[in-house]
Design a protein around this motif. Sequence first.
Motif, PDB file in Angstrom:
ATOM      1  N   UNK A   1      85.201  55.555  38.505  1.00 17.08           N
ATOM      2  CA  UNK A   1      83.973  55.165  39.196  1.00 17.08           C
ATOM      3  C   UNK A   1      82.813  55.063  38.207  1.00 17.08           C
ATOM      4  N   UNK A   2      82.659  56.067  37.361  1.00 22.77           N
ATOM      5  CA  UNK A   2      81.594  56.039  36.354  1.00 22.77           C
ATOM      6  C   UNK A   2      81.727  54.812  35.451  1.00 22.77           C
ATOM      7  N   UNK A   3      82.953  54.502  35.102  1.00 25.15           N
ATOM      8  CA  UNK A   3      83.197  53.367  34.215  1.00 25.15           C
ATOM      9  C   UNK A   3      82.712  52.064  34.851  1.00 25.15           C
ATOM     10  N   UNK A   4      83.025  51.869  36.111  1.00 24.28           N
ATOM     11  CA  UNK A   4      82.610  50.643  36.788  1.00 24.28           C
ATOM     12  C   UNK A   4      81.088  50.581  36.954  1.00 24.28           C
ATOM     13  N   UNK A   5      80.479  51.720  37.273  1.00 22.72           N
ATOM     14  CA  UNK A   5      79.015  51.736  37.383  1.00 22.72           C
ATOM     15  C   UNK A   5      78.395  51.430  36.025  1.00 22.72           C
ATOM     16  N   UNK A   6      78.953  52.017  34.981  1.00 23.02           N
ATOM     17  CA  UNK A   6      78.429  51.781  33.640  1.00 23.02           C
ATOM     18  C   UNK A   6      78.514  50.333  33.219  1.00 23.02           C
ATOM     19  N   UNK A   7      79.619  49.684  33.531  1.00 21.60           N
ATOM     20  CA  UNK A   7      79.798  48.277  33.155  1.00 21.60           C
ATOM     21  C   UNK A   7      78.736  47.376  33.795  1.00 21.60           C
ATOM     22  N   UNK A   8      78.203  47.791  34.927  1.00 21.28           N
ATOM     23  CA  UNK A   8      77.244  46.965  35.659  1.00 21.28           C
ATOM     24  C   UNK A   8      75.787  47.155  35.200  1.00 21.28           C
ATOM     25  N   UNK A   9      75.569  48.077  34.267  1.00 18.33           N
ATOM     26  CA  UNK A   9      74.196  48.390  33.884  1.00 18.33           C
ATOM     27  C   UNK A   9      73.717  47.511  32.727  1.00 18.33           C
ATOM     28  N   UNK A  10      72.484  47.050  32.834  1.00 14.29           N
ATOM     29  CA  UNK A  10      71.870  46.301  31.750  1.00 14.29           C
ATOM     30  C   UNK A  10      71.279  47.222  30.686  1.00 14.29           C
ATOM     31  N   UNK A  11      70.802  48.372  31.104  1.00 11.20           N
ATOM     32  CA  UNK A  11      70.208  49.319  30.164  1.00 11.20           C
ATOM     33  C   UNK A  11      71.297  49.973  29.314  1.00 11.20           C
ATOM     34  N   UNK A  12      71.223  49.870  27.979  1.00 10.65           N
ATOM     35  CA  UNK A  12      72.246  50.505  27.129  1.00 10.65           C
ATOM     36  C   UNK A  12      72.312  52.018  27.312  1.00 10.65           C
ATOM     37  N   UNK A  13      71.154  52.674  27.498  1.00  9.01           N
ATOM     38  CA  UNK A  13      71.166  54.132  27.633  1.00  9.01           C
ATOM     39  C   UNK A  13      71.824  54.561  28.936  1.00  9.01           C
ATOM     40  N   UNK A  14      71.554  53.842  30.026  1.00  6.62           N
ATOM     41  CA  UNK A  14      72.193  54.166  31.308  1.00  6.62           C
ATOM     42  C   UNK A  14      73.688  53.880  31.225  1.00  6.62           C
ATOM     43  N   UNK A  15      74.040  52.745  30.658  1.00  6.57           N
ATOM     44  CA  UNK A  15      75.453  52.375  30.486  1.00  6.57           C
ATOM     45  C   UNK A  15      76.186  53.450  29.686  1.00  6.57           C
ATOM     46  N   UNK A  16      75.589  53.869  28.575  1.00  5.15           N
ATOM     47  CA  UNK A  16      76.240  54.854  27.717  1.00  5.15           C
ATOM     48  C   UNK A  16      76.403  56.196  28.420  1.00  5.15           C
ATOM     49  N   UNK A  17      75.451  56.565  29.255  1.00  6.59           N
ATOM     50  CA  UNK A  17      75.555  57.837  29.978  1.00  6.59           C
ATOM     51  C   UNK A  17      76.781  57.851  30.888  1.00  6.59           C
ATOM     52  N   UNK A  18      76.977  56.765  31.617  1.00  6.30           N
ATOM     53  CA  UNK A  18      78.135  56.697  32.509  1.00  6.30           C
ATOM     54  C   UNK A  18      79.447  56.634  31.728  1.00  6.30           C
ATOM     55  N   UNK A  19      79.472  55.829  30.666  1.00  3.03           N
ATOM     56  CA  UNK A  19      80.714  55.682  29.899  1.00  3.03           C
ATOM     57  C   UNK A  19      81.052  56.959  29.126  1.00  3.03           C
ATOM     58  N   UNK A  20      80.019  57.651  28.634  1.00 10.60           N
ATOM     59  CA  UNK A  20      80.271  58.912  27.934  1.00 10.60           C
ATOM     60  C   UNK A  20      80.823  59.959  28.892  1.00 10.60           C
ATOM     61  N   UNK A  21      80.276  60.001  30.117  1.00 13.45           N
ATOM     62  CA  UNK A  21      80.788  60.947  31.110  1.00 13.45           C
ATOM     63  C   UNK A  21      82.216  60.600  31.509  1.00 13.45           C
ATOM     64  N   UNK A  22      82.518  59.305  31.618  1.00 21.60           N
ATOM     65  CA  UNK A  22      83.886  58.885  31.936  1.00 21.60           C
ATOM     66  C   UNK A  22      84.843  59.321  30.837  1.00 21.60           C
ATOM     67  N   UNK A  23      84.414  59.176  29.588  1.00 19.99           N
ATOM     68  CA  UNK A  23      85.255  59.596  28.462  1.00 19.99           C
ATOM     69  C   UNK A  23      85.539  61.093  28.518  1.00 19.99           C
ATOM     70  N   UNK A  24      84.484  61.887  28.764  1.00 18.84           N
ATOM     71  CA  UNK A  24      84.668  63.334  28.794  1.00 18.84           C
ATOM     72  C   UNK A  24      85.562  63.765  29.953  1.00 18.84           C
ATOM     73  N   UNK A  25      85.445  63.102  31.101  1.00 20.47           N
ATOM     74  CA  UNK A  25      86.296  63.454  32.242  1.00 20.47           C
ATOM     75  C   UNK A  25      87.767  63.222  31.922  1.00 20.47           C
ATOM     76  N   UNK A  26      88.060  62.184  31.148  1.00 16.33           N
ATOM     77  CA  UNK A  26      89.454  61.863  30.825  1.00 16.33           C
ATOM     78  C   UNK A  26      89.973  62.643  29.621  1.00 16.33           C
ATOM     79  N   UNK A  27      89.119  62.824  28.623  1.00 12.98           N
ATOM     80  CA  UNK A  27      89.593  63.347  27.339  1.00 12.98           C
ATOM     81  C   UNK A  27      89.031  64.711  26.980  1.00 12.98           C
TER      82      UNK A  27
END
Length: 258
Positions: A71-97
């Motif tokens: 879910x975080x990954x999909x929300x992140x992909x939709x963001x124009x702001x790099x900082x918002x995008x990175x926050x979601x993608x970083x959280x997705x990474x930590x949840x998996x790894x």
Amino acid sequence: YWDGNPAALIPLSPKDSAPLYVEMMGGSAKILAKGRELYAHGQYLLAQEILNKLVYAEPRNGEAKDLLADVFEQIGYQQESPSVRNSFLAAAFELRSGMPEGHPPKTLGPDMVRAMSTELWLDFLGIRVDPDQADGMTFTMNFRTSDTGDEFVVEMSNATLTNIKGFRHPDPDVDIAIARTDLLCVMMGTATMKEMVDAGKATVKGDVTVIEKLLGVMVRFTPDFEMVPGTKADPLAASLALSDGFESHNSEMDQLGC
């Protein structure tokens, strides 16, 4: 921003409130099923709302963490702001790894220490005070850098350490004088104030135990905090505290004369 609703003034933390939400929603199985349904329909924010509660309530629930990561990954992909995008993608990474491991980057060097004013350093010490440990502790301190002539009155009261530049207390519990050039070594963490006193590079008049009492209520800041629960492995030994928790090279210490 406050919306005027008093319930938003003193909210429970997610950790404290999540178990009740999960219980009232019928448990993890129902939340996961609804989360998958919402995800399949592209309703990612709604899915995030319930899955985040589940992960907080059950931080070791791998299935919940994987789905929230999607879910975080999909929300992140939709963001124009790099900082918002990175926050979601970083959280997705930590949840998996899990949290990335290794030594944190060194954030302090001789040039930065030189640029930090004595007043700013004293402010930082105030930030590091644990109010629970400092409860009931009171003292006043006159602090002077002998080579620059800067003077400060430092006060511990109401579990808060404050300082005022350009003032001296008429009857302090302790009076400390040290050259700014020697104070740099204390700020860098290569020497303690006690070591400076023992070496004759600092003078203390009054209650010398105040220094030890102050050190006893200092908190060590660590960079290894979880973005989302259940992602932290073994705690790192590193710390971001100004007076400890970083690696220094001899050449850098030589630049400060430490």
